[in-house]
Design a protein around this motif. Structure first.
Motif, PDB file in Angstrom:
ATOM      1  N   GLY A  73      45.143  42.560  25.122  1.00  0.00           N
ATOM      2  CA  GLY A  73      43.962  42.979  25.853  1.00  0.00           C
ATOM      3  C   GLY A  73      43.429  41.892  26.769  1.00  0.00           C
ATOM      4  O   GLY A  73      42.745  42.184  27.763  1.00  0.00           O
ATOM      5  N   MET A  74      43.759  40.617  26.453  1.00  0.00           N
ATOM      6  CA  MET A  74      43.324  39.493  27.291  1.00  0.00           C
ATOM      7  C   MET A  74      44.336  39.168  28.378  1.00  0.00           C
ATOM      8  O   MET A  74      44.172  38.187  29.115  1.00  0.00           O
ATOM      9  CB  MET A  74      43.089  38.267  26.414  1.00  0.00           C
ATOM     10  CG  MET A  74      41.983  38.449  25.379  1.00  0.00           C
ATOM     11  SD  MET A  74      41.887  37.082  24.185  1.00  0.00           S
ATOM     12  CE  MET A  74      41.536  35.693  25.278  1.00  0.00           C
ATOM     13  N   GLY A  75      45.407  39.985  28.459  1.00  0.00           N
ATOM     14  CA  GLY A  75      46.368  39.797  29.543  1.00  0.00           C
ATOM     15  C   GLY A  75      47.671  39.151  29.147  1.00  0.00           C
ATOM     16  O   GLY A  75      48.535  38.931  30.004  1.00  0.00           O
ATOM     17  N   GLN A  76      47.875  38.831  27.855  1.00  0.00           N
ATOM     18  CA  GLN A  76      49.120  38.204  27.422  1.00  0.00           C
ATOM     19  C   GLN A  76      50.242  39.235  27.400  1.00  0.00           C
ATOM     20  O   GLN A  76      50.038  40.392  27.017  1.00  0.00           O
ATOM     21  CB  GLN A  76      48.937  37.600  26.021  1.00  0.00           C
ATOM     22  CG  GLN A  76      50.166  36.903  25.473  1.00  0.00           C
ATOM     23  CD  GLN A  76      50.482  35.620  26.203  1.00  0.00           C
ATOM     24  OE1 GLN A  76      49.596  34.820  26.489  1.00  0.00           O
ATOM     25  NE2 GLN A  76      51.743  35.411  26.524  1.00  0.00           N
ATOM     26  N   HIS A  77      51.459  38.826  27.811  1.00  0.00           N
ATOM     27  CA  HIS A  77      52.613  39.718  27.773  1.00  0.00           C
ATOM     28  C   HIS A  77      52.901  40.139  26.338  1.00  0.00           C
ATOM     29  O   HIS A  77      52.651  39.387  25.387  1.00  0.00           O
ATOM     30  CB  HIS A  77      53.836  39.011  28.374  1.00  0.00           C
ATOM     31  CG  HIS A  77      55.025  39.907  28.530  1.00  0.00           C
ATOM     32  ND1 HIS A  77      55.976  40.065  27.554  1.00  0.00           N
ATOM     33  CD2 HIS A  77      55.404  40.720  29.552  1.00  0.00           C
ATOM     34  CE1 HIS A  77      56.901  40.917  27.956  1.00  0.00           C
ATOM     35  NE2 HIS A  77      56.577  41.326  29.181  1.00  0.00           N
ATOM     36  N   VAL A  78      53.451  41.338  26.169  1.00  0.00           N
ATOM     37  CA  VAL A  78      53.617  41.910  24.840  1.00  0.00           C
ATOM     38  C   VAL A  78      54.473  41.035  23.935  1.00  0.00           C
ATOM     39  O   VAL A  78      54.140  40.823  22.765  1.00  0.00           O
ATOM     40  CB  VAL A  78      54.198  43.344  24.927  1.00  0.00           C
ATOM     41  CG1 VAL A  78      55.554  43.363  25.631  1.00  0.00           C
ATOM     42  CG2 VAL A  78      54.310  43.954  23.538  1.00  0.00           C
ATOM     43  N   ASN A  79      55.607  40.493  24.449  1.00  0.00           N
ATOM     44  CA  ASN A  79      56.465  39.663  23.602  1.00  0.00           C
ATOM     45  C   ASN A  79      55.765  38.365  23.189  1.00  0.00           C
ATOM     46  O   ASN A  79      55.852  37.926  22.044  1.00  0.00           O
ATOM     47  CB  ASN A  79      57.765  39.341  24.336  1.00  0.00           C
ATOM     48  CG  ASN A  79      58.683  40.549  24.429  1.00  0.00           C
ATOM     49  OD1 ASN A  79      58.396  41.597  23.869  1.00  0.00           O
ATOM     50  ND2 ASN A  79      59.789  40.412  25.152  1.00  0.00           N
ATOM     51  N   GLY A  80      55.065  37.753  24.150  1.00  0.00           N
ATOM     52  CA  GLY A  80      54.326  36.541  23.824  1.00  0.00           C
ATOM     53  C   GLY A  80      53.196  36.813  22.845  1.00  0.00           C
ATOM     54  O   GLY A  80      52.928  36.012  21.946  1.00  0.00           O
ATOM     55  N   ALA A  90      63.604  36.477  23.099  1.00  0.00           N
ATOM     56  CA  ALA A  90      63.650  35.506  24.187  1.00  0.00           C
ATOM     57  C   ALA A  90      64.354  36.086  25.400  1.00  0.00           C
ATOM     58  O   ALA A  90      65.319  36.849  25.270  1.00  0.00           O
ATOM     59  CB  ALA A  90      64.383  34.246  23.721  1.00  0.00           C
ATOM     60  N   PRO A  91      63.908  35.710  26.627  1.00  0.00           N
ATOM     61  CA  PRO A  91      64.595  36.181  27.841  1.00  0.00           C
ATOM     62  C   PRO A  91      66.042  35.735  27.899  1.00  0.00           C
ATOM     63  O   PRO A  91      66.912  36.453  28.357  1.00  0.00           O
ATOM     64  CB  PRO A  91      63.759  35.542  28.969  1.00  0.00           C
ATOM     65  CG  PRO A  91      62.446  35.226  28.358  1.00  0.00           C
ATOM     66  CD  PRO A  91      62.721  34.917  26.928  1.00  0.00           C
ATOM     67  N   VAL A  92      66.315  34.503  27.415  1.00  0.00           N
ATOM     68  CA  VAL A  92      67.687  33.978  27.404  1.00  0.00           C
ATOM     69  C   VAL A  92      67.972  33.491  26.003  1.00  0.00           C
ATOM     70  O   VAL A  92      67.243  32.644  25.471  1.00  0.00           O
ATOM     71  CB  VAL A  92      67.853  32.821  28.410  1.00  0.00           C
ATOM     72  CG1 VAL A  92      69.281  32.294  28.367  1.00  0.00           C
ATOM     73  CG2 VAL A  92      67.472  33.265  29.816  1.00  0.00           C
ATOM     74  N   ALA A  93      69.007  34.025  25.378  1.00  0.00           N
ATOM     75  CA  ALA A  93      69.346  33.636  24.011  1.00  0.00           C
ATOM     76  C   ALA A  93      69.837  32.207  23.968  1.00  0.00           C
ATOM     77  O   ALA A  93      70.527  31.739  24.887  1.00  0.00           O
ATOM     78  CB  ALA A  93      70.415  34.578  23.441  1.00  0.00           C
ATOM     79  N   ALA A  94      69.476  31.485  22.933  1.00  0.00           N
ATOM     80  CA  ALA A  94      69.910  30.092  22.789  1.00  0.00           C
ATOM     81  C   ALA A  94      71.396  30.038  22.476  1.00  0.00           C
ATOM     82  O   ALA A  94      71.910  30.802  21.660  1.00  0.00           O
ATOM     83  CB  ALA A  94      69.112  29.419  21.675  1.00  0.00           C
ATOM     84  N   ALA A 130      57.498  28.933  22.325  1.00  0.00           N
ATOM     85  CA  ALA A 130      57.514  28.229  23.608  1.00  0.00           C
ATOM     86  C   ALA A 130      58.940  27.901  24.031  1.00  0.00           C
ATOM     87  O   ALA A 130      59.312  28.050  25.208  1.00  0.00           O
ATOM     88  CB  ALA A 130      56.688  26.952  23.516  1.00  0.00           C
ATOM     89  N   GLN A 131      59.782  27.490  23.081  1.00  0.00           N
ATOM     90  CA  GLN A 131      61.175  27.185  23.387  1.00  0.00           C
ATOM     91  C   GLN A 131      61.928  28.429  23.830  1.00  0.00           C
ATOM     92  O   GLN A 131      62.821  28.363  24.677  1.00  0.00           O
ATOM     93  CB  GLN A 131      61.842  26.560  22.162  1.00  0.00           C
ATOM     94  CG  GLN A 131      63.262  26.062  22.417  1.00  0.00           C
ATOM     95  CD  GLN A 131      63.856  25.406  21.179  1.00  0.00           C
ATOM     96  OE1 GLN A 131      63.279  25.478  20.097  1.00  0.00           O
ATOM     97  NE2 GLN A 131      64.999  24.767  21.338  1.00  0.00           N
ATOM     98  N   ALA A 132      61.556  29.584  23.269  1.00  0.00           N
ATOM     99  CA  ALA A 132      62.191  30.847  23.648  1.00  0.00           C
ATOM    100  C   ALA A 132      61.603  31.422  24.940  1.00  0.00           C
ATOM    101  O   ALA A 132      61.983  32.522  25.355  1.00  0.00           O
ATOM    102  CB  ALA A 132      62.036  31.864  22.519  1.00  0.00           C
ATOM    103  N   GLN A 133      60.659  30.675  25.570  1.00  0.00           N
ATOM    104  CA  GLN A 133      60.035  31.077  26.844  1.00  0.00           C
ATOM    105  C   GLN A 133      59.227  32.371  26.710  1.00  0.00           C
ATOM    106  O   GLN A 133      59.045  33.102  27.680  1.00  0.00           O
ATOM    107  CB  GLN A 133      61.089  31.224  27.949  1.00  0.00           C
ATOM    108  CG  GLN A 133      61.875  29.953  28.201  1.00  0.00           C
ATOM    109  CD  GLN A 133      62.944  30.130  29.263  1.00  0.00           C
ATOM    110  OE1 GLN A 133      62.909  31.082  30.046  1.00  0.00           O
ATOM    111  NE2 GLN A 133      63.892  29.212  29.291  1.00  0.00           N
ATOM    112  N   LEU A 134      58.717  32.618  25.499  1.00  0.00           N
ATOM    113  CA  LEU A 134      57.842  33.778  25.312  1.00  0.00           C
ATOM    114  C   LEU A 134      56.412  33.448  25.724  1.00  0.00           C
ATOM    115  O   LEU A 134      55.651  34.350  26.098  1.00  0.00           O
ATOM    116  CB  LEU A 134      57.872  34.223  23.843  1.00  0.00           C
ATOM    117  CG  LEU A 134      59.215  34.736  23.319  1.00  0.00           C
ATOM    118  CD1 LEU A 134      59.128  35.008  21.827  1.00  0.00           C
ATOM    119  CD2 LEU A 134      59.630  36.001  24.056  1.00  0.00           C
ATOM    120  N   ILE A 135      56.024  32.181  25.597  1.00  0.00           N
ATOM    121  CA  ILE A 135      54.696  31.736  26.019  1.00  0.00           C
ATOM    122  C   ILE A 135      54.854  30.449  26.820  1.00  0.00           C
ATOM    123  O   ILE A 135      55.860  29.735  26.695  1.00  0.00           O
ATOM    124  CB  ILE A 135      53.755  31.501  24.811  1.00  0.00           C
ATOM    125  CG1 ILE A 135      54.351  30.483  23.827  1.00  0.00           C
ATOM    126  CG2 ILE A 135      53.437  32.802  24.104  1.00  0.00           C
ATOM    127  CD1 ILE A 135      53.432  30.150  22.660  1.00  0.00           C
TER     128      ILE A 135
END
Length: 588
Positions: A124-131, A183-187, A359-364
């Protein structure tokens, strides 16, 4: 030159840590304040954002500050491992199995319910769903390292907190894998969940086999040497090896520590292991709390005070509300739900791990992760304050009679004290009443107390392990104390306390088996009644009567056999414990 400076740096760090333990614990104990706050304050003062930031201008400060914060992090991790090991010692596989509904029912509902609520607010504060999902799962976690030392594991609050925290510890690895899947890109090179599951299952199976076969022999050999040092070395060897094994399989090391504690709890040496490792747990836990304090930059807090305060307040209120409501739906009383909800409201040390993974998975974004990491550090700092607020609020609720019904009329004069008013305690109360003997019972289950009071029975609510409750018993007016709980570690601790307070008081205790009975006799029980032996004697009596043997001789032989068993158990209690180890335990 570096080789000469490194030992000096390590020694100064050790000086700060041991100095903190020697000053903080007695000072805060004198003012009846938990040393948890003291260790965190020490971390603030001696860390890189406190006096450590002045070392360049004032070189001598390097001797009273932590110059390399990362160097003490392994000791902090060891503190958490020892804490979970101690928790395992207080449990048993039977108790864990009995708690399965709480762990996988209430624990799952609390974790995912809190995570969903926080995630929806962040979205509700604007954060993306995955993050939002990643941060929701991170902030929904509560601190095992702080909550359980405050609540214990035996009262209703402690049991509820233990169940929820156990599920969170079990769910940590799947949460990290879930964040990796989002994550957008898998490790690259990351192990699959299937690999970790089968390797973890194999390691746990191996530990279970070793625990059943090898642990009794290992501790028997250590006990034969009559050396407390060797006994301590064997204990630390087991917990470290189990933690390394589960860590190597991809599971959390704390799962191995918990499993090691559970396995040792099934042996006859668990009381000695608990007593001999407890001081190390306290010191290592203090190191962990110092690292928490070192992670708080007061200048950043001051510059972002408003947003950080709103973040801490939002997380605490959301988790307390969700946890309290779930406990009410689960059947707990309002006071218990209120106290537990507030106690579990702050984030966890594992929140920092999950935020870093997100953060490492680029979710936030890294800045977002840093903000919530500071919120987590502040939340850990105020956990003791939240615990105090919960106790005070719950106490006021009970005092108004809104949670436990009307006050009970306590019997005057000599009375028998019954600790635990479950199935066994209630039957004992009925037998005492039948013979016109007054009694007063204490139980920590709200439902049990409410039901007993509704029947007009003299039962009080209270945490049986609490010093305040024991003081309220008025032992000088007690004719005897009967301990009925099926919790071996708790009953040993209570008997030890009672015997220290009342050397001549008859103390009759329910024992799980002959080994437990022998331990109870060693710490001061007048009579310890093993359930397994009593069942055998009752079965023998029934079959002999059915076979036509006269009742009188049967009863006489049963009494004679019971006396023989008691003498054997007391002899076993004297022969199976090395003298030096026994002296150490009795002093504790």
């Amino acid at each position: 030159m570096a080789a000469q400076l490194a030992p000096t740096s390590a020694l100064s760090d050790a000086l700060v840590i041991l100095g903190a333990a020697g000053i903080v614990i007695p000072a805060f104990a004198r003012f009846r304040i938990t040393p948890i706050i003291g260790f965190i304050v020490v971390g603030l003062l001696v860390g890189p954002y406190g006096l450590g930031s002045l070392v360049k201008n004032v070189p001598w400060l390097q001797y009273v500050t932590i110059s390399t914060p990362h160097a003490i992090e392994p000791f902090a991790e060891f503190g958490i491992i020892l804490l979970l090991f101690e928790i395992g010692l207080e449990l048993s596989f039977n108790r864990l199995w009995a708690m399965r509904r709480l762990v996988f029912g209430l624990g799952a509902m609390e974790l995912f319910g809190s995570a969903l609520f926080v995630a929806l607010v962040l979205m509700g504060m604007g954060q993306h769903v995955n993050g939002a999902m990643g941060m929701g799962l991170a902030l929904a976690l509560s601190s095992t390292a702080l909550v359980l030392p405050i609540s214990g594991t035996h009262g209703p609050v402690g049991r509820a907190a233990l169940a929820m925290l156990l599920f969170e510890d079990i769910a940590l690895v799947p949460i990290i894998f879930l964040l990796g899947a989002l994550a957008p890109v898998a490790a690259e090179g990351a192990p699959s969940l299937v690999d970790i599951l089968w390797k973890g299952a194999l390691v746990i199976a191996a530990l279970l086999v070793f625990g059943r076969v090898g642990l009794p022999r290992l501790f028997a050999q250590a006990a034969k040497t009559k050396s407390p040092e060797l006994f301590l070395a064997a204990s630390l060897l087991v917990v470290i090896a189990a933690s390394l094994a589960t860590g190597a399989a991809g599971l959390s090391p704390i799962m191995g520590a918990l499993l090691a504690g559970l396995l040792i709890a099934e042996t006859e040496y668990h009381t000695e292991v608990e007593a001999i490792t407890k001081p190390f747990k306290g010191l290592a836990l203090g190191v962990f709390l110092i690292t928490v304090g070192m992670g708080i930059d007061l200048r950043v807090v001051a510059a972002n005070f408003g947003p950080l305060a709103l973040g801490v307040l939002g997380v605490v209120v959301a988790k307390a509300l969700i946890t309290g409501l779930l406990l009410r739906l689960w059947g707990q009383g309002r006071a218990i739900a209120l106290e537990t909800g507030i106690l579990m409201a702050s984030p966890s040390e594992t929140t920092l791990i999950v935020l870093g993974t997100a953060a490492q998975a680029q979710l936030i974004q890294p800045a977002t992760a840093q903000f919530w990491q500071i919120v987590t550090a502040i939340g850990l700092t105020i956990t003791p304050l939240l615990a105090h607020l919960g106790r005070v609020s719950a106490g006021r609720l009970r005092n108004r009679g809104e949670d436990m019904g009307e006050s009970v009329e306590e019997p005057e004069g000599q009375r028998t004290i019954i600790l635990g008013f479950g199935r066994v305690g209630r039957l004992i109360g009925e037998m005492l009443a039948e013979h016109d003997r007054s009694y007063l019972a204490i139980d920590s289950e709200p439902a049990v107390v409410r039901g007993a009071r509704a029947s007009g029975l003299p039962v009080l609510f209270g945490n049986i392990d609490s010093a305040a409750v024991i003081d309220r018993l008025n032992l000088e007016q007690a004719s005897a104390v009967i301990v009925t709980m099926d919790e071996p570690v708790l009953s040993l601790r209570i008997v030890r306390k009672l015997r220290a307070l009342a050397p001549d008081l008859p103390i009759i205790v329910r024992a799980r088996d002959p080994h437990h009975a022998a331990q109870l006799y060693r710490v001061g029980a007048s009579h310890a009644v093993p359930e397994t032996l009593e069942s055998s004697l009752q079965l023998s009596e029934a079959v002999l009567v059915d076979l036509g043997v006269a009742m009188g001789p049967v009863i006489a032989s049963i009494h004679e056999k019971r006396d023989q068993f008691r003498q054997q158990i007391m002899a076993e209690g004297e022969l199976t414990v090395p003298p030096r180890l026994k002296v150490t335990r009795l002093r504790d």
